[in-house]
Design an enzyme around this catalytic site. Structure first.
Site, PDB file in Angstrom:
ATOM      1  CB  CYS A 192     -15.476  26.208  64.703  1.00  0.00           C
ATOM      2  SG  CYS A 192     -14.425  27.423  63.949  1.00  0.00           S
ATOM      3  CB  CYS A 338      -1.240  31.775  79.195  1.00  0.00           C
ATOM      4  SG  CYS A 338      -2.576  30.699  79.732  1.00  0.00           S
TER       5      CYS A 338
END
Ligand SMILES: [Zn+2]
Length: 377
Positions: A192, A338
């Site tokens: 975060c 990906c």
């Protein structure tokens, strides 16, 4: 999960009146909630609303594990703590707030990191676990301990504006390893503090965790097990997808994991020079349009593939890439992608190591491809 029933005193009967009015919950459900011991791992963004609602609802016992100290930048989302708590241990701040909210709840604090030494003992001493951690290593540890101890693992995670939640490790549900057999490659998923997060998002997901924990405790409703809830706060879309157990899972499938070990989750940067060459989405689209002989490999996990994929690709999850090698044509060029272009670098390195010479990684992964070509999931 069947929790013990514990009698309520008159003050509690008064306090939980709105619960007792619910026929599905009623006195029996409230007594079961009081009889439930919850282990909360992490008193941060997810743990804050979860702890507040569990305490408010009258959960019998709450053990809070967290080693961190309240920082002023936490307060944008970690609503369990206040400005005057800055600099204090999060568990101490949590204990004070929860005791003030509901003195009937027994709160125990563990100002420590959950590790291979203490995880199983802590998990075993509780009826269910609420995983509010943002560390991959800890998530595997929580999951393995829950499988070994046979305890439900109420899981959630968040990233920027998106979140997901599910109930893991119940008799019919997968465990975290079934969903994510290998940790993300170093640098793939920033924390975060690096990626940013909308402050209310952990509030949303942590509240969903509290809801599931209370349902399990009271023994009501249909748990979010075998289903993964995906939340996109920007578009405010909620979707659920079925998730199943993997019979090859070393934790809950083959049961080869018999004791806890910390997942080696390397944080070091990818060494320069070890990178496989990249191709941009535009280059890829041009080459596909030209009819070049190339194989497009999606190395994400099946549940990511189900959400969206690049047309013409085939699925070869990084965790099972070894099984796919024999099926690949060495004469064709390989383009690997990906989510963001980091796991595909790892896959590319393994392919090169296995003898494939013409391997490219899609720069920016499917996220950048989608931004440039708008996939329809
Ligand atoms: Zn599993």
């Amino acid at each position: 999960m069947t929790s013990r029933r514990q009698c309520l005193d008159p003050e509690e009967i008064h306090r939980y009146g709105r619960h007792l009015l619910l026929p599905e919950l009623g006195m029996e459900g409230q007594q079961r909630i009081k009889g439930t011991r919850v282990l909360l791992v992490g008193a941060g963004g997810l743990g804050s609303p979860a702890a507040l609602y569990l305490a408010a609802a009258g959960i019998g016992h709450l053990t809070v594990v967290d080693f961190d100290v309240v920082d002023v930048t936490n307060l944008q989302r970690q609503v369990l703590h206040g400005t005057r708590d800055v600099g204090r241990l999060k568990v101490e701040s949590a204990r004070d707030r929860l005791r003030d909210l509901n003195p009937h709840v027994s709160v125990e604090i563990v100002p420590d990191r959950l590790d291979a030494g203490n995880a199983l003992g802590l998990v075993s001493g509780h009826d269910l676990v609420l995983d509010g951690t943002d560390s991959f290593a800890t998530r595997y540890l929580v999951s393995d301990a829950c499988v070994l101890a046979g305890k439900p693992n109420v899981h959630a995670s968040i990233y920027r504006f998106e979140g997901q939640a599910t109930v893991l490790s119940t008799p019919d549900a997968p465990c975290y390893r079934c969903l994510y057999p290998s940790p993300p490659a170093p640098g793939e998923v920033p924390s975060c503090s690096e990626a940013g997060v909308l402050g209310v998002l952990p509030g949303l997901l942590g509240t969903i965790q509290a809801t599931e924990a209370l349902k399990l405790a009271a023994g009501i409703g249909e748990p979010l097990s075998g289903r993964l809830l995906l939340v996109d706060a920007l578009s405010m879309r909620f979707r659920t997808m079925q998730v199943g157990r993997d019979p090859r899972c070393p934790a809950c499938g083959t049961r080869t994991i018999r004791e806890l070990r910390e997942e080696a989750f390397a944080c070091e940067a990818i060494p320069p020079g070890a990178r496989v060459p990249e191709i941009t989405p535009v280059e890829l689209a041009e080459r596909v349009a030209r009819g070049d002989a190339l194989t497009l490999l999606d190395v994400r996990e099946p549940h990511e593939w189900e959400i969206t994929r690049i047309p013409g690709a085939r699925l070869a999850p990084l965790s099972r890439l070894g099984d796919e090698l024999a099926r690949l044509d060495p004469a064709r060029e390989l383009v690997v992608y990906c989510r963001s272009g980091v796991r595909s670098q790892e896959a590319g390195r393994r392919l090169v190591a296995a003898g494939f010479t013409r391997v490219f990684s899609l720069a920016g992964g499917i996220l950048r491809y989608d931004a440039e070509f708008r996939l329809h999931g």
